[in-house]
Design a protein around this motif. Structure first.
Motif, short mmCIF file in Angstrom:
data_model
loop_
_atom_site.label_atom_id
_atom_site.label_comp_id
_atom_site.label_asym_id
_atom_site.label_seq_id
_atom_site.Cartn_x
_atom_site.Cartn_y
_atom_site.Cartn_z
N ILE A 81 0.83 -1.21 0.00
CA ILE A 81 0.00 0.00 0.00
C ILE A 81 0.87 1.26 0.00
O ILE A 81 0.58 2.23 -0.71
CB ILE A 81 -0.95 -0.01 1.22
N ARG A 84 2.22 1.77 -3.42
CA ARG A 84 1.18 2.29 -4.31
C ARG A 84 0.97 3.79 -4.11
O ARG A 84 0.75 4.53 -5.07
CB ARG A 84 -0.13 1.54 -4.06
N HIS A 85 1.08 4.25 -2.87
CA HIS A 85 0.84 5.66 -2.59
C HIS A 85 2.00 6.56 -3.00
O HIS A 85 1.84 7.79 -3.01
CB HIS A 85 0.55 5.85 -1.10
N TYR A 88 1.69 9.52 -5.58
CA TYR A 88 1.24 10.87 -5.25
C TYR A 88 2.39 11.80 -4.91
O TYR A 88 2.24 13.02 -4.98
CB TYR A 88 0.26 10.82 -4.07
N GLN A 101 0.59 -0.83 -8.41
CA GLN A 101 -0.77 -0.31 -8.32
C GLN A 101 -1.81 -1.41 -8.09
O GLN A 101 -2.63 -1.32 -7.18
CB GLN A 101 -1.10 0.51 -9.57
N TRP A 105 -3.66 -2.23 -4.62
CA TRP A 105 -5.12 -2.14 -4.52
C TRP A 105 -5.69 -3.38 -3.84
O TRP A 105 -6.57 -3.29 -2.97
CB TRP A 105 -5.72 -1.96 -5.91
N GLY A 149 -9.50 4.74 3.53
CA GLY A 149 -8.91 4.59 2.19
C GLY A 149 -9.81 3.78 1.26
O GLY A 149 -9.98 4.14 0.09
N SER A 153 -11.71 4.87 -2.29
CA SER A 153 -11.39 4.18 -3.55
C SER A 153 -12.57 3.41 -4.13
O SER A 153 -12.51 2.99 -5.29
CB SER A 153 -10.22 3.22 -3.34
N LYS A 164 -2.71 14.58 -5.48
CA LYS A 164 -1.31 14.60 -5.93
C LYS A 164 -0.72 16.00 -5.82
O LYS A 164 0.44 16.16 -5.43
CB LYS A 164 -1.21 14.09 -7.36
N HIS A 187 -8.81 10.78 6.86
CA HIS A 187 -7.73 9.87 6.45
C HIS A 187 -6.37 10.53 6.70
O HIS A 187 -5.46 9.89 7.25
CB HIS A 187 -7.91 9.54 4.97
#
Length: 226
Positions: A81, A84-85, A88, A101, A105, A149, A153, A164, A187
């Protein structure tokens, strides 16, 4: 403005705590190395064993295999995770961030499931020694982060471009306003609270492992002398 100021304040506190815990870790490493039989080979072997203990949670596997399953899935999911973040915070995401990604997810769904499993094992098995209040509070925080989160999503979409811009602005010291989304603000607040906890959590594991290795080595030296 409050979100931006709070973010920078938490980042400053994070690096301050990180430095203090790093000093403690170095002091523990020096004490470990100061043993009478701490040659280069012994030190390298101990460092390798400690790394395996941390990455594979090897000692937990020995003590509690049921809890080890949930903890390993939790840490692996959290790692994906975080990868993946990173999209940004980077102007152009490298291939390994793009690759993460889909796995990241999927990990977003695995992480809450792993946390619920951990709670069940810790609280329902009667093993209080695995259930310190600080650790449970941290797990509840991560569970809330994962839940908010997933909401963003799947159901309550957030403007990813605004996210971003906000993240890049923080990194480049050119802050932009965060997206006007209540769930995102919750969040973000939960993430900032977790960041304050990370330095102690990250360095506690190596300190505990090094101390355990030091005690094991001292016990072996005493037995050898006898």
């Amino acid at each position: 403005m409050i979100a931006i100021v709070a973010t920078y304040a938490v980042i400053a506190a994070f690096y301050l705590r990180l430095g203090l815990h790093a000093l403690r870790w170095l002091q523990a490493a020096v004490r470990f190395k100061a043993g009478p039989s701490s040659g280069a080979a012994t030190t390298v072997r101990a460092a390798a064993d400690t790394a395996l203990d941390i990455m594979m949670l090897r000692r937990l596997l020995i003590v509690n295999p049921a809890l080890w399953v949930g903890e390993w899935v939790f840490h692996a999911s959290l790692f994906l995770i975080v990868l993946r973040h990173l999209r940004y915070f980077l102007e152009v995401a490298p291939f390994w961030v793009r690759w993460s990604q889909t796995p990241g997810w999927i990990a977003g769904f695995l992480l809450p499931a792993a946390l619920l499993y951990i709670f069940a094992v810790r609280l329902l098995s009667g093993q209080e020694k695995f259930s310190s209040r600080a650790n449970l509070l941290m797990l509840l925080n991560v569970l809330a982060i994962g839940a908010t989160g997933l909401l963003m999503s799947t159901r309550y979409r957030v403007d990813l471009v605004a996210v971003k811009l906000f993240a890049l602005g923080i990194v480049t010291l050119n802050p932009s306003p965060p997206p006007q989304n209540a769930i995102f603000m919750v969040h973000l607040a939960l993430v900032l609270a977790l960041i304050l906890y990370i330095p102690g959590h990250v360095f506690t594991a190596p300190l505990v492992m090094l101390d355990a290795r030091r005690r094991d080595r001292e016990r072996q030296e005493v037995m050898h002398d006898r």
